[in-house]
Design an enzyme around this catalytic site. Sequence first.
Site, short mmCIF file in Angstrom:
data_model
loop_
_atom_site.label_atom_id
_atom_site.label_comp_id
_atom_site.label_asym_id
_atom_site.label_seq_id
_atom_site.Cartn_x
_atom_site.Cartn_y
_atom_site.Cartn_z
N TYR A 1 -27.74 -27.14 -0.72
CA TYR A 1 -27.91 -28.55 -0.39
C TYR A 1 -27.44 -28.70 1.07
CZ TYR A 1 -28.12 -29.18 -5.52
OH TYR A 1 -28.43 -29.10 -6.86
C1 FAD Z 1 -37.44 -30.68 -4.93
C2 FAD Z 1 -36.22 -29.81 -4.83
C3 FAD Z 1 -35.58 -29.39 -5.98
C4 FAD Z 1 -34.48 -28.56 -5.91
N1 FAD Z 1 -33.87 -28.17 -7.07
C5 FAD Z 1 -32.80 -27.35 -7.00
C6 FAD Z 1 -32.15 -26.92 -8.19
O1 FAD Z 1 -32.52 -27.31 -9.30
N2 FAD Z 1 -31.10 -26.09 -8.07
C7 FAD Z 1 -30.67 -25.63 -6.86
O2 FAD Z 1 -29.74 -24.82 -6.83
N3 FAD Z 1 -31.26 -26.03 -5.71
C8 FAD Z 1 -32.31 -26.87 -5.76
N4 FAD Z 1 -32.90 -27.28 -4.60
C9 FAD Z 1 -32.40 -26.76 -3.32
C10 FAD Z 1 -33.07 -25.43 -3.00
O3 FAD Z 1 -32.46 -24.41 -3.75
C11 FAD Z 1 -32.90 -25.10 -1.51
O4 FAD Z 1 -33.49 -26.13 -0.75
C12 FAD Z 1 -33.52 -23.75 -1.15
O5 FAD Z 1 -32.88 -23.23 -0.01
C13 FAD Z 1 -35.00 -23.86 -0.88
O6 FAD Z 1 -35.57 -22.60 -0.73
P1 FAD Z 1 -37.03 -22.47 -0.09
O7 FAD Z 1 -37.37 -21.05 -0.05
O8 FAD Z 1 -37.96 -23.42 -0.75
O9 FAD Z 1 -36.75 -23.07 1.35
P2 FAD Z 1 -37.01 -22.54 2.82
O10 FAD Z 1 -36.89 -23.76 3.65
O11 FAD Z 1 -38.26 -21.76 2.92
O12 FAD Z 1 -35.78 -21.57 3.08
C14 FAD Z 1 -34.44 -22.00 3.03
C15 FAD Z 1 -33.59 -21.08 3.93
O13 FAD Z 1 -33.74 -19.72 3.51
C16 FAD Z 1 -34.34 -18.93 4.53
N5 FAD Z 1 -35.33 -18.04 3.92
C17 FAD Z 1 -36.48 -18.37 3.29
N6 FAD Z 1 -37.11 -17.27 2.86
C18 FAD Z 1 -36.35 -16.22 3.21
C19 FAD Z 1 -36.47 -14.81 3.04
N7 FAD Z 1 -37.52 -14.28 2.41
N8 FAD Z 1 -35.51 -14.01 3.52
C20 FAD Z 1 -34.44 -14.54 4.16
N9 FAD Z 1 -34.26 -15.86 4.35
C21 FAD Z 1 -35.21 -16.69 3.88
C22 FAD Z 1 -34.98 -19.93 5.48
O14 FAD Z 1 -35.12 -19.40 6.78
C23 FAD Z 1 -34.05 -21.11 5.39
O15 FAD Z 1 -32.93 -20.92 6.21
C24 FAD Z 1 -34.00 -28.12 -4.65
C25 FAD Z 1 -34.64 -28.55 -3.49
C26 FAD Z 1 -35.73 -29.40 -3.57
C27 FAD Z 1 -36.38 -29.86 -2.30
#
Ligand code: FAD
Length: 512
Positions: free
Chosen positions: A446
């Site tokens: 978060y």
């Molecule tokens: C609708 C919604 C529901 C959610 N529900 C939950 C929940 O139920 N439980 C919970 O714990 N969290 C929840 N979250 C939070 C979520 O876990 C984080 O926002 C998470 O970081 C999102 O990951 P992403 O890959 O989609 O995001 P991205 O924006 O793609 O990545 C997040 C971070 O990780 C890095 N990253 C991405 N891919 C890689 C990779 N392959 N290797 C290294 N670094 C990488 C990115 O550079 C960035 O710094 C929710 C968020 C949203 C928006």
Amino acid sequence: MEILLKNPTFLLQILIYFHHFTLIFSRTPEFSILNCLKTQKITNFTLHPSSNHHSSVHYNHLLEFSLQNLRVSGDSTPKPTAIIIPETKEQLANSVLCCRRSSQEIRIRCGGHSYEGLSSIPRGSNPFVIIDLMNLNRVIVDLESETAWVEGGATLGELYAAIAAQSSYLGFPAGVGPTVGVSGHFAGGGIGVLSRKYGLSADNVLDVGLIDAEGRDLGRAQMGEEVFWALRGGGGGNWGVVYGWKVQLVHVPEKVTCFGVTKQGPIHELAQLIYKWQLVAPNLDDGLHISIYTTSTSTKVDLNVIEQDYIEMSWIESVLYFSGLPKGSTIHDLKSRYSSNKFYMKTKSDYVQDPISIEGVENLLEMAALEPKGLLLLDPYGGIMDRISDDSIAFPHRKGNLYNILYALFWKEEDDENRCLSWIRSIYENMTSFVSSNPRASYVNYVDLDLGTIDYTKNNNDIVEISKVWGKKYFLGNYDRLVRVKTFIDPQNVFSHQQGIFPLNVRTHDEF
Ligand SMILES: Cc1cc2nc3c(=O)[nH]c(=O)nc-3n(C[C@H](O)[C@H](O)[C@H](O)COP(=O)(O)OP(=O)(O)OC[C@H]3O[C@@H](n4cnc5c(N)ncnc54)[C@H](O)[C@@H]3O)c2cc1C
Ligand SMILES: *[C@@H]1O[C@H](CO)[C@@H](O)[C@H](O)[C@H]1NC(C)=O
Ligand SMILES: *[C@@H]1O[C@H](CO)[C@@H](O)[C@H](O)[C@H]1NC(C)=O
């Protein structure tokens, strides 16, 4: 050598020639990355429209596709030089190297759900490239070992759907949003309705494939246990690019029971329910997860549920039930990566370690009622979360935490951003005396830039000390160890963002 020494004019000419060349390169960063990608036979990418190589329609479409927070989509937000969509592990490694050779900062994007949009924006004013992993989204389930290999660009929905396609008795503990990416999610921990029973997503990771800053492909055995430890909860974007995760699947019963009950009423009555909930929910049997979700017009709570409220369903149906997808959606819909309903958003988080007094809960609800678009999510901890040690993986928030509070606000263009931000900041301020302190803990998934950022326009000689402010909030006693791992695996700080973990002996102006 000898010839050059005897012929200094010749040497001089060569130098001038080279100098001239570098000037041409540095004037057009697109040109240099384009050449490198072509040489490496990477075909799926788009360059910034100013390069005249690709249309702005195509570029904007790819940029916006996985960009989930409209706060970082406006004209004032810096745009990437290129968006690269690697299709193989080799292309991924070469993409990293091409970015480095052409002096581009690297942003890695999986689901794009970073609450501060960190996967889509640069950390300062340097040119940057987004490496978007959307085409590395295969999931291979192995029923015999009850494991899955999940590529680093898959979404939670794609993972859930792949498991369900092969088995009705296996599941995986992770969050609820189907378009959330596995990599950001697992990297920060990953909490969901199975977490009191099976822990976080990151607790169930068995191996990781990592592309490091030199483009090397490292598995757990090559990277070593310290790096493997950091990748599980130490936050996304700090260590390298995760190419894939090997995860342990967990057993789910044939039927699970779900309920969602909406209670409306005066604040003092709802406060009684929440007050009781916090005494009960963290201490229930591990098989029960009851969270509270409030908006200013309704409060969903479990207490006093009647029999008709319970619905029996399979585990995968429960995933759909909590997914937020419209009623009638199917397992197939879990795989859809695009969310058409995008918002401006801001979140903050807290951990509660002692039950909040009834006055405190009333306070919280009164503040919540001031913002119709605000919402709170209270997620119970306890269960197995209490029995996993604080340093088993990098995610540190274990025993002693009753629940987590997510303060969130999702708004649209017509809303007043300043009003929204001041609401969420003041509710956070107001809760200070009721939540964890010294440090006031936060959940890295978060992510909240209010906790502090690095100013890249300045010389930050004490960068590790500066980043301690948020580092300690996200990682508590694990922060110093994370700095050591960072210094080992990414000493030049190639993978970083505004709220990164920084290696020892690096100054921001030295990078690249
Ligand atoms: C609708 C919604 C529901 C959610 N529900 C939950 C929940 O139920 N439980 C919970 O714990 N969290 C929840 N979250 C939070 C979520 O876990 C984080 O926002 C998470 O970081 C999102 O990951 P992403 O890959 O989609 O995001 P991205 O924006 O793609 O990545 C997040 C971070 O990780 C890095 N990253 C991405 N891919 C890689 C990779 N392959 N290797 C290294 N670094 C990488 C990115 O550079 C960035 O710094 C929710 C968020 C949203 C928006
Ligand atoms: C690149 O990948 C995207 C996403 O999968 C796809 O829509 C597009 O057609 C691909 N483009 C090329 C040139 O392969
Ligand atoms: C918190 O909010 C309550 C109710 O709105 C108010 O009475 C109280 O003064 C606030 N406390 C702080 C520290 O802002």
